[in-house]
Write an enzyme that holds these catalytic residues in place. Sequence first.
Site, PDB file in Angstrom:
ATOM      1  N   THR A   1       0.872  -1.184   0.000  1.00  0.00           N
ATOM      2  CA  THR A   1       0.000   0.000   0.000  1.00  0.00           C
ATOM      3  C   THR A   1       0.904   1.228   0.000  1.00  0.00           C
ATOM      4  O   THR A   1       1.977   1.208   0.606  1.00  0.00           O
ATOM      5  CB  THR A   1      -0.876   0.006   1.265  1.00  0.00           C
TER       6      THR A   1
ATOM      7  N   THR B   1      -0.958   2.046   6.557  1.00  0.00           N
ATOM      8  CA  THR B   1      -0.753   0.845   5.749  1.00  0.00           C
ATOM      9  C   THR B   1      -0.851  -0.355   6.679  1.00  0.00           C
ATOM     10  O   THR B   1      -0.578  -0.239   7.870  1.00  0.00           O
ATOM     11  CB  THR B   1       0.625   0.880   5.052  1.00  0.00           C
ATOM     12  N   GLY B   2      -1.210  -1.513   6.131  1.00  0.00           N
ATOM     13  CA  GLY B   2      -1.293  -2.709   6.960  1.00  0.00           C
ATOM     14  C   GLY B   2      -2.679  -3.307   6.902  1.00  0.00           C
ATOM     15  O   GLY B   2      -3.413  -3.125   5.922  1.00  0.00           O
TER      16      GLY B   2
ATOM     17  N   GLY C   1      -6.191  -3.558   7.013  1.00  0.00           N
ATOM     18  CA  GLY C   1      -7.199  -2.513   6.947  1.00  0.00           C
ATOM     19  C   GLY C   1      -8.286  -2.647   7.988  1.00  0.00           C
ATOM     20  O   GLY C   1      -8.779  -1.632   8.511  1.00  0.00           O
TER      21      GLY C   1
HETATM   22  N1  GLY Z   1      -4.330  -1.244   4.266  1.00  0.00           N
HETATM   23  C1  GLY Z   1      -4.762  -1.718   3.027  1.00  0.00           C
HETATM   24  C2  GLY Z   1      -5.954  -2.523   3.099  1.00  0.00           C
HETATM   25  O1  GLY Z   1      -6.221  -3.135   4.133  1.00  0.00           O
HETATM   26  O2  GLY Z   1      -6.676  -2.591   2.138  1.00  0.00           O
END
Ligand code: GLY
Length: 336
Positions: free
Chosen positions: A198, A248-249, A251
């Site tokens: 991401t 990021t990570g 979600g």
């Molecule tokens: N952080 C990106 C997602 O979970 O889509």
Amino acid sequence: MARARNLPALVAHGGAGNAGPGKERPERRRGMMAAIRLGAGILRGNGSALEAVVATVAALEDHPLFNAGYGSLLNSEGNVEMDASVMYAEPVAVAASSGKRAHTHTADYSVSAGAVAAVSRVRNPIMLARAVMEHSPHILMAGPGAESFARKVGIRLVRPEEMVTERARERWRARKQQAGMLEAGAAARAAMGHGHGTVGAVAVDVNGAIAAATSTGGVPGKLFGRVGDSALIGAGTFAHAFGAASATGQGEAIILTALCREAVLALADATPQAVAREAIREMIDATGAEAGLILIDGRGRIGYAHNAASMQVARYDPAGGVQHLWLAPIATARRP
Ligand code: GLY
């Protein structure tokens, strides 16, 4: 009276997650450096924080080794579905001179946001998110409706297959064979924690405007129709008079903890670096998940933290110039 000019600054992330193949790391670093140089050039030329974060994120979307735009992971059906969002806080005096419409105001700042979810037919979802912010009465548009809006504002639609890289297809096949990912069982949930890539950026410009942008292809193993934090203002992206954040990570954990909004509001009382670390610690305590965060405050001070195996950032400020870093994770144990 003339406004005091701020020192501009910019920080971008290329995702938190597993380290990925070692042989890809030099190219991932090059991709980050090219993107940050683009954004830094805009800020050095007195361009806006909004222009800088959108250009930085769009460059990363165009790079096939990042999980955003071209290079996005595939969903359970083998298709690309991308999420992106942008948020912009402009000093009221600057916003008044540009004549732009805002979604909300603080006493000193005019604040706007735009986002898209589950789009498959645009090359740069972050540009469509910006168009939603600037040319629609809405904040979040999804799927075919968002794509139809893209056409209306002059953003070219591509065939969904054009967004699928051979690398993403190979990974999808391997994962499908390995984990039986089409069932939302334990294996699929475990697989969801191991992606990376991401992308996001946060910036402050010479006029004191502050912006955040985030874009993603989502998490590995995601079901058709799943939308993550990167489409959600307050979760994956937030900007406000105090500063801006991009996450990021995993979600689902970022959404549950409203990670970016909580972090930006905490900038009222602490430095970006202290806030970033505490926000990730609190996310671990609440969810046990993996995530990363970049932050900037109105003075251009930068912070970042993550608890994944790997996370890379690139940063620019006039004193330090342009730099790239692979960040060490913070302690991952849940606090009692
Ligand atoms: N952080 C990106 C997602 O979970 O889509």
